[in-house]
Write a protein that holds these residues in place. Structure first.
Motif, PDB file in Angstrom:
ATOM      1  N   GLN A  46       0.866  -1.182   0.000  1.00 23.13           N
ATOM      2  CA  GLN A  46       0.000   0.000   0.000  1.00 23.13           C
ATOM      3  C   GLN A  46       0.898   1.226   0.000  1.00 23.13           C
ATOM      4  O   GLN A  46       1.472   1.594   1.020  1.00 23.13           O
ATOM      5  CB  GLN A  46      -0.923   0.005   1.222  1.00 23.13           C
ATOM      6  N   ALA A  47       1.015   1.848  -1.145  1.00 22.26           N
ATOM      7  CA  ALA A  47       1.922   2.983  -1.288  1.00 22.26           C
ATOM      8  C   ALA A  47       1.358   4.223  -0.614  1.00 22.26           C
ATOM      9  O   ALA A  47       0.141   4.425  -0.558  1.00 22.26           O
ATOM     10  CB  ALA A  47       2.166   3.267  -2.763  1.00 22.26           C
ATOM     11  N   ASP A  48       2.236   5.067  -0.104  1.00 23.84           N
ATOM     12  CA  ASP A  48       1.825   6.389   0.368  1.00 23.84           C
ATOM     13  C   ASP A  48       1.340   7.204  -0.825  1.00 23.84           C
ATOM     14  O   ASP A  48       1.928   7.161  -1.903  1.00 23.84           O
ATOM     15  CB  ASP A  48       2.999   7.118   1.033  1.00 23.84           C
ATOM     16  N   ASP A  49       0.273   7.956  -0.614  1.00 23.64           N
ATOM     17  CA  ASP A  49      -0.260   8.811  -1.685  1.00 23.64           C
ATOM     18  C   ASP A  49       0.399  10.185  -1.586  1.00 23.64           C
ATOM     19  O   ASP A  49       0.150  10.936  -0.641  1.00 23.64           O
ATOM     20  CB  ASP A  49      -1.781   8.925  -1.541  1.00 23.64           C
ATOM     21  N   LEU A  50       1.223  10.506  -2.558  1.00 22.76           N
ATOM     22  CA  LEU A  50       1.948  11.777  -2.559  1.00 22.76           C
ATOM     23  C   LEU A  50       1.218  12.871  -3.333  1.00 22.76           C
ATOM     24  O   LEU A  50       1.699  14.008  -3.393  1.00 22.76           O
ATOM     25  CB  LEU A  50       3.349  11.580  -3.152  1.00 22.76           C
ATOM     26  N   ASN A  51       0.070  12.538  -3.917  1.00 21.09           N
ATOM     27  CA  ASN A  51      -0.614  13.507  -4.779  1.00 21.09           C
ATOM     28  C   ASN A  51      -1.025  14.773  -4.035  1.00 21.09           C
ATOM     29  O   ASN A  51      -0.944  15.876  -4.577  1.00 21.09           O
ATOM     30  CB  ASN A  51      -1.835  12.861  -5.435  1.00 21.09           C
ATOM     31  N   ALA A  52      -1.477  14.616  -2.798  1.00 21.31           N
ATOM     32  CA  ALA A  52      -1.913  15.797  -2.038  1.00 21.31           C
ATOM     33  C   ALA A  52      -0.742  16.741  -1.789  1.00 21.31           C
ATOM     34  O   ALA A  52      -0.890  17.965  -1.856  1.00 21.31           O
ATOM     35  CB  ALA A  52      -2.547  15.362  -0.718  1.00 21.31           C
ATOM     36  N   GLN A  53       0.447  16.179  -1.517  1.00 18.71           N
ATOM     37  CA  GLN A  53       1.616  17.017  -1.283  1.00 18.71           C
ATOM     38  C   GLN A  53       2.059  17.727  -2.558  1.00 18.71           C
ATOM     39  O   GLN A  53       2.545  18.861  -2.507  1.00 18.71           O
ATOM     40  CB  GLN A  53       2.767  16.165  -0.734  1.00 18.71           C
ATOM     41  N   VAL A  54       1.887  17.063  -3.697  1.00 19.87           N
ATOM     42  CA  VAL A  54       2.208  17.710  -4.971  1.00 19.87           C
ATOM     43  C   VAL A  54       1.215  18.826  -5.257  1.00 19.87           C
ATOM     44  O   VAL A  54       1.584  19.945  -5.627  1.00 19.87           O
ATOM     45  CB  VAL A  54       2.196  16.677  -6.119  1.00 19.87           C
ATOM     46  N   LYS A  55      -0.080  18.523  -5.062  1.00 16.81           N
ATOM     47  CA  LYS A  55      -1.129  19.502  -5.349  1.00 16.81           C
ATOM     48  C   LYS A  55      -1.003  20.741  -4.467  1.00 16.81           C
ATOM     49  O   LYS A  55      -1.235  21.871  -4.911  1.00 16.81           O
ATOM     50  CB  LYS A  55      -2.500  18.854  -5.156  1.00 16.81           C
ATOM     51  N   SER A  56      -0.613  20.535  -3.214  1.00 16.25           N
ATOM     52  CA  SER A  56      -0.507  21.661  -2.285  1.00 16.25           C
ATOM     53  C   SER A  56       0.751  22.496  -2.508  1.00 16.25           C
ATOM     54  O   SER A  56       0.856  23.602  -1.991  1.00 16.25           O
ATOM     55  CB  SER A  56      -0.507  21.142  -0.837  1.00 16.25           C
ATOM     56  N   GLY A  57       1.698  21.957  -3.275  1.00 14.96           N
ATOM     57  CA  GLY A  57       2.961  22.658  -3.484  1.00 14.96           C
ATOM     58  C   GLY A  57       4.030  22.285  -2.482  1.00 14.96           C
ATOM     59  O   GLY A  57       5.138  22.828  -2.524  1.00 14.96           O
ATOM     60  N   LEU A  58       3.722  21.344  -1.591  1.00 17.32           N
ATOM     61  CA  LEU A  58       4.727  20.888  -0.630  1.00 17.32           C
ATOM     62  C   LEU A  58       5.862  20.167  -1.346  1.00 17.32           C
ATOM     63  O   LEU A  58       7.019  20.230  -0.928  1.00 17.32           O
ATOM     64  CB  LEU A  58       4.076  19.966   0.402  1.00 17.32           C
ATOM     65  N   LEU A  59       5.529  19.482  -2.447  1.00 14.83           N
ATOM     66  CA  LEU A  59       6.532  18.837  -3.292  1.00 14.83           C
ATOM     67  C   LEU A  59       6.508  19.495  -4.665  1.00 14.83           C
ATOM     68  O   LEU A  59       5.438  19.655  -5.257  1.00 14.83           O
ATOM     69  CB  LEU A  59       6.239  17.334  -3.436  1.00 14.83           C
ATOM     70  N   VAL A  60       7.688  19.847  -5.173  1.00 15.75           N
ATOM     71  CA  VAL A  60       7.811  20.450  -6.495  1.00 15.75           C
ATOM     72  C   VAL A  60       8.668  19.527  -7.356  1.00 15.75           C
ATOM     73  O   VAL A  60       9.777  19.142  -6.963  1.00 15.75           O
ATOM     74  CB  VAL A  60       8.461  21.846  -6.409  1.00 15.75           C
ATOM     75  N   GLN A  61       8.149  19.155  -8.517  1.00 12.83           N
ATOM     76  CA  GLN A  61       8.868  18.227  -9.387  1.00 12.83           C
ATOM     77  C   GLN A  61      10.191  18.828  -9.845  1.00 12.83           C
ATOM     78  O   GLN A  61      10.255  19.950 -10.326  1.00 12.83           O
ATOM     79  CB  GLN A  61       8.001  17.881 -10.598  1.00 12.83           C
ATOM     80  N   LYS A  62      11.272  18.043  -9.690  1.00 10.26           N
ATOM     81  CA  LYS A  62      12.596  18.483 -10.151  1.00 10.26           C
ATOM     82  C   LYS A  62      13.135  17.602 -11.271  1.00 10.26           C
ATOM     83  O   LYS A  62      14.061  17.992 -11.983  1.00 10.26           O
ATOM     84  CB  LYS A  62      13.596  18.489  -8.993  1.00 10.26           C
ATOM     85  N   THR A  63      12.580  16.393 -11.414  1.00  6.53           N
ATOM     86  CA  THR A  63      13.069  15.417 -12.384  1.00  6.53           C
ATOM     87  C   THR A  63      12.001  15.175 -13.440  1.00  6.53           C
ATOM     88  O   THR A  63      10.842  14.943 -13.109  1.00  6.53           O
ATOM     89  CB  THR A  63      13.422  14.088 -11.682  1.00  6.53           C
ATOM     90  N   ASN A  64      12.410  15.213 -14.697  1.00  8.81           N
ATOM     91  CA  ASN A  64      11.473  15.024 -15.803  1.00  8.81           C
ATOM     92  C   ASN A  64      11.564  13.640 -16.427  1.00  8.81           C
ATOM     93  O   ASN A  64      10.639  13.196 -17.095  1.00  8.81           O
ATOM     94  CB  ASN A  64      11.724  16.075 -16.876  1.00  8.81           C
ATOM     95  N   SER A  65      12.708  12.963 -16.210  1.00  9.41           N
ATOM     96  CA  SER A  65      12.928  11.633 -16.790  1.00  9.41           C
ATOM     97  C   SER A  65      13.709  10.784 -15.798  1.00  9.41           C
ATOM     98  O   SER A  65      14.650  11.272 -15.175  1.00  9.41           O
ATOM     99  CB  SER A  65      13.731  11.733 -18.093  1.00  9.41           C
ATOM    100  N   PHE A  66      13.304   9.528 -15.665  1.00  4.50           N
ATOM    101  CA  PHE A  66      14.138   8.600 -14.888  1.00  4.50           C
ATOM    102  C   PHE A  66      14.401   7.367 -15.743  1.00  4.50           C
ATOM    103  O   PHE A  66      13.563   6.922 -16.520  1.00  4.50           O
ATOM    104  CB  PHE A  66      13.517   8.237 -13.537  1.00  4.50           C
ATOM    105  N   PHE A  67      15.626   6.849 -15.582  1.00  2.00           N
ATOM    106  CA  PHE A  67      16.035   5.672 -16.346  1.00  2.00           C
ATOM    107  C   PHE A  67      16.695   4.700 -15.385  1.00  2.00           C
ATOM    108  O   PHE A  67      17.605   5.071 -14.639  1.00  2.00           O
ATOM    109  CB  PHE A  67      17.003   6.063 -17.465  1.00  2.00           C
ATOM    110  N   VAL A  68      16.215   3.455 -15.390  1.00  2.00           N
ATOM    111  CA  VAL A  68      16.680   2.442 -14.443  1.00  2.00           C
ATOM    112  C   VAL A  68      17.693   1.520 -15.105  1.00  2.00           C
ATOM    113  O   VAL A  68      17.478   1.054 -16.232  1.00  2.00           O
ATOM    114  CB  VAL A  68      15.497   1.612 -13.904  1.00  2.00           C
TER     115      VAL A  68
END
Length: 393
Positions: free
Chosen positions: A31-53
């Protein structure tokens, strides 16, 4: 002598290719933590546009992962479970993603690495197909070759890039030169994140993984135990994809002018101290101040005007515009004049109670600015009003 050389070559090929060990595509319940609320509120700001494993699919990953209550199975199974958790923790943001595995033998099409999923628009289901394509592990640990191949894999990557490496770090050759070349090509756009998936016998591999993080100059090195839980994985996703932001306050919990009306509903957010406000947060007196066709203030409304006098005295630098309004009954011209006379009457009342006339101006709007619908008597009564608008700001 020739027989000895042939035997040596055969043994070398066997070591390099190894026997392919199949992996399970059954993942732990998570059961993953839901980070959407933190993104929507501005608590988290996206810094990465691409990830490669880059995923270690060498023969060392076919060994059983030891000393963990959370996992059973091979180290490759652990990698896939972690990737699954990572995938399901990513919130609803726009990303590009891809995956390359490294090893040797049938699991990487008899090459040192295999492009399991080219860089593409990220989706949870799409990346899950990349994870389940990691079917087996075999051969040596050519991380350096995989990092070299990644130079081309991420050539079309938009924005900032996170290279994420899952491995025990037990490399055949140092991956640092390849990491240096990758960093030289992509500069500040690239950060490297490593996850050590190793047993006690593989601790030297942690240094190898840390070394490529250090080469990148940004990113982090972590391990299975740190990111296995929902909280640990959400922290890892935050580190890889986000930077801290300034959250957007919940306006329903704020009342910056302390008038009793929260910021979401407050149409007059700079009400002066002590002002009597309506349900819109505006310093406004609704109802019939005046008899029909009269600009004489009725006695019962003098307590309201007393409040206005007190506000002006509490805020000595305050200046206001007194606005008169009417309902829709009557002509435009008549109501305009009536609203002006009534605004002037309120101003005169304040002057008589000691308010300096230089702090006030008046204007009439007639029926042109209704606050509520004029279709009902209640709405018309609400529209017959006097408003005080501060002009000192």
């Amino acid at each position: 002598m020739q027989k000895m050389l042939t035997l040596t070559a055969a043994l070398t090929g066997l070591v390099l290719s190894g026997c392919a060990t199949q992996s399970s595509n059954s993942f732990q319940a998570f059961q993953a933590d839901d980070l959407n609320a933190q993104v929507k509120s501005g608590l988290l700001v996206q810094k990465t546009n691409s990830f490669f494993v880059l995923n270690d699919s060498s023969s060392s990953m076919s060994k059983t992962y030891l000393n963990s209550a959370d996992y059973s199975g091979t180290k490759l199974d652990v990698e896939k479970n972690l990737l699954n958790k990572f995938n399901h923790t990513i919130p609803d943001i726009t990303l590009s993603s891809g995956l390359r595995s490294f090893g040797y033998g049938p699991c990487t099409d008899w090459s040192t690495s295999h492009l399991n999923q080219p860089l593409q628009s990220y989706s949870t289901s799409g990346f899950e197909s990349a994870i389940t394509s990691l079917e087996c592990s075999s051969g040596g640990t050519p991380l350096a070759e995989a990092v070299e191949a990644a130079k081309g894999d991420i050539a079309s990557a938009p924005g900032n890039i996170a290279l994420v490496v899952f491995s025990d770090g037990m490399d055949e050759t140092s991956p640092v030169p390849a990491a240096e070349a990758l960093k030289a090509q992509y500069g500040d756009r690239l950060c490297i994140y490593t996850v050590w998936v190793g047993n006690e016998a593989d601790t030297a591999g942690q240094e190898n993984l840390q070394s490529i993080v250090d080469t990148a100059g940004c990113g982090m090195a972590t391990d299975v135990n740190a990111i296995s839980s929902a909280a640990g994985m959400s922290n890892f996703v935050k580190q890889v994809l986000f930077k801290p932001g300034n959250p957007v306050p919940d306006c329903s919990q704020l009342d910056e002018d302390h008038d009793g009306v929260n910021n979401c509903l407050d149409k007059c957010p700079d009400t002066p101290t002590g002002a009597m406000v309506d349900n819109h947060g505006c310093w406004s007196y609704h109802g019939v101040f005046f008899d029909f066709d009269s600009d004489k203030i009725k006695d019962k409304f003098h307590p309201l005007l007393k409040n206005a006098v007190e506000v002006m005295k509490l805020n000595p630098s305050l200046t206001v515009e007194i606005q008169g309004h009417t309902d829709s009954v009557g002509s435009v011209g008549y109501n305009l004049g009536l609203s002006e006379r009534r605004a002037n009457a309120v101003e005169n009342s304040l002057i008589q109670n000691g308010v300096d006339d230089r702090r006030m101006t008046t204007i009439g709007f007639g029926k042109s600015h209704p606050a509520e619908s004029n279709a009902t008597e209640e709405g018309r009564a609400y529209n017959r009003r006097v408003e005080f608008i501060r002009t000192d700001r």
